[in-house]
Scaffold this motif. Sequence first.
Motif, short mmCIF file in Angstrom:
data_model
loop_
_atom_site.label_atom_id
_atom_site.label_comp_id
_atom_site.label_asym_id
_atom_site.label_seq_id
_atom_site.Cartn_x
_atom_site.Cartn_y
_atom_site.Cartn_z
N GLU A 41 9.05 -49.52 -59.67
CA GLU A 41 9.93 -49.99 -58.61
C GLU A 41 9.51 -51.40 -58.17
N GLY A 81 12.35 -51.86 -62.25
CA GLY A 81 12.73 -51.77 -60.85
C GLY A 81 13.31 -53.06 -60.32
N ASN A 94 17.85 -49.37 -53.57
CA ASN A 94 16.56 -49.54 -54.24
C ASN A 94 16.70 -48.85 -55.59
N MET A 96 16.36 -48.53 -60.14
CA MET A 96 15.74 -48.73 -61.45
C MET A 96 16.86 -48.94 -62.46
N LYS A 110 17.43 -44.87 -55.43
CA LYS A 110 16.56 -44.04 -54.63
C LYS A 110 17.37 -43.21 -53.63
N PHE A 145 11.50 -41.86 -57.26
CA PHE A 145 10.90 -42.94 -56.48
C PHE A 145 9.84 -42.40 -55.52
#
Length: 526
Positions: A41, A81, A94, A96, A110, A145
């Motif tokens: 991340e 990430g 957030n 990936m 996330k 995450f």
Amino acid sequence: MKIAIPQINYHIGDISKNRDLIIAAIQKAKSKKADLVLFPEHAICGAYPQDLLEKEYFVNECRLGIEKIAKQCSGIAALVGCPNLDMEDGVLYNAMFFMYDGEVRGGVNKTILSDYDIFDESRYFIAEESNTPLRYMNQNIRVLFDEYESNMVEKTDTLIVHVGPTPFTTESYNYRKEVFSSIAQKDKCPVIALNHVGANSSIIFDGNTLVFNKKGALVHKGASFGEDLVFIDTNTLENATPIKEKPQDRIALIHDALILGIKDFFRKNGFSKAVMGLSGGIDSALVAALTAEALGKENVLGILMPSSFSTDHSVKDAIDLATNLGIAHETLAIKEIYETFLSTLKPVFKDSPFNVAEENLQARIRGALVMSISNKFGHILLNTSNKSEAAVGYGTLYGDLCGSLSVLGDVYKTEVYKLSRYINRERELIPENTITKAPSAELRPGQKDQDSLPDYDTLDAILKLYLEDNQSKQDIIKQGFAPEIVEKTLTLVNRNEYKRAQCPPILKVSKKAFGSGRRMPLTAKL
């Protein structure tokens, strides 16, 4: 499937450098015939970018970096990430990104945002509602995450990858081992736990990438406090030999974390040389020793600033320290400056008795001198206050509390002594007299810390219960501490929040450090 796991020291905001490091790792993994490369991340932007995430150009630059990385993924896949801006809804995730065949092919957002201690993800991100595994080479790869997302793991998942970096504390490594081993056993699925390595201001990452087989045995591990590139084959994990580790030495861990914290603060901010006051006391001695180890002795300057209250042995201890470490040192006596200040203040002070005003004046003169040297030569002033002193306000604003970085601000005084012994484990660098003499600020004749504070064993035990374990006054007293000592200690902590609000950033090594992870009101009845 052969997987490469780079453990990289990312730089917050340096997207092009992070991108190039990621691409170089992908190319190396490809040369070793890896099928998949895993990055954690925030790999493209560094952890944690904070309000940079509010700048659209920054988020767009991160995404452009992802596109360039994806073009390098021919014959290999990568998981990287990066913040993910949903252009249609205008919300930020957030995320990936999963890429292969030269393009971004999917990803995961996330679902559970972290809002505790140093984390404030809800300030920037929206939580995704679901978590879908990535499909690659006939495997279902579940990306997590946060360990609390593990309830989303399904029986059809063949590999779990935890991508969230974990800031270093003295308990973090054992916690990670226990949690991820448990997830692997519960879900009967191999677990790869990624991490960053390196320091970004207060936050330190210790690396220690972990790989568990489906039995929960730790079978691969990345370097501690250093970059690494780990290769694994998922076909051999089940029968791999478990790693046998000795219990970690807590003081050695703190030492290694502080060294990395100092190194990266200077390197990533473009600094090279440090300056600090040398009092002959143990705190400044320890900071000097750590800094000489981190930056090289040629990059450290110690300034002795004796007053009429300084003892001869303290001056000798400071000179002996500088000699042992091989660092440069200068002596700037402050007696005449101090007397000039008192003369100037005479019309206001009149015949008032000597008190904390005259004591603090000495510390502020010293602060002005070392800051002047910092300004003149570009040396970065390091603060030498410890956590015990910072907790009870045992320091002078604009004096010994000044500096650009607090090296020991999350290290209790009792730990300062243990770290000093650790520094001296092979030969005497910190003079023995510095370690064994009674600690004193030497701001008045015969002054000793324990004149106004409990002994440090007692003080630190109370502080830990209050600051890190969030125990109440009554809870602490029930553990056998004298009520009057607990009352005095907590009163000192609570009434000195205003000082800590003006202190430099602190290298974080405990689960609760002063700074962004402890947000207390400055004006409150506690």
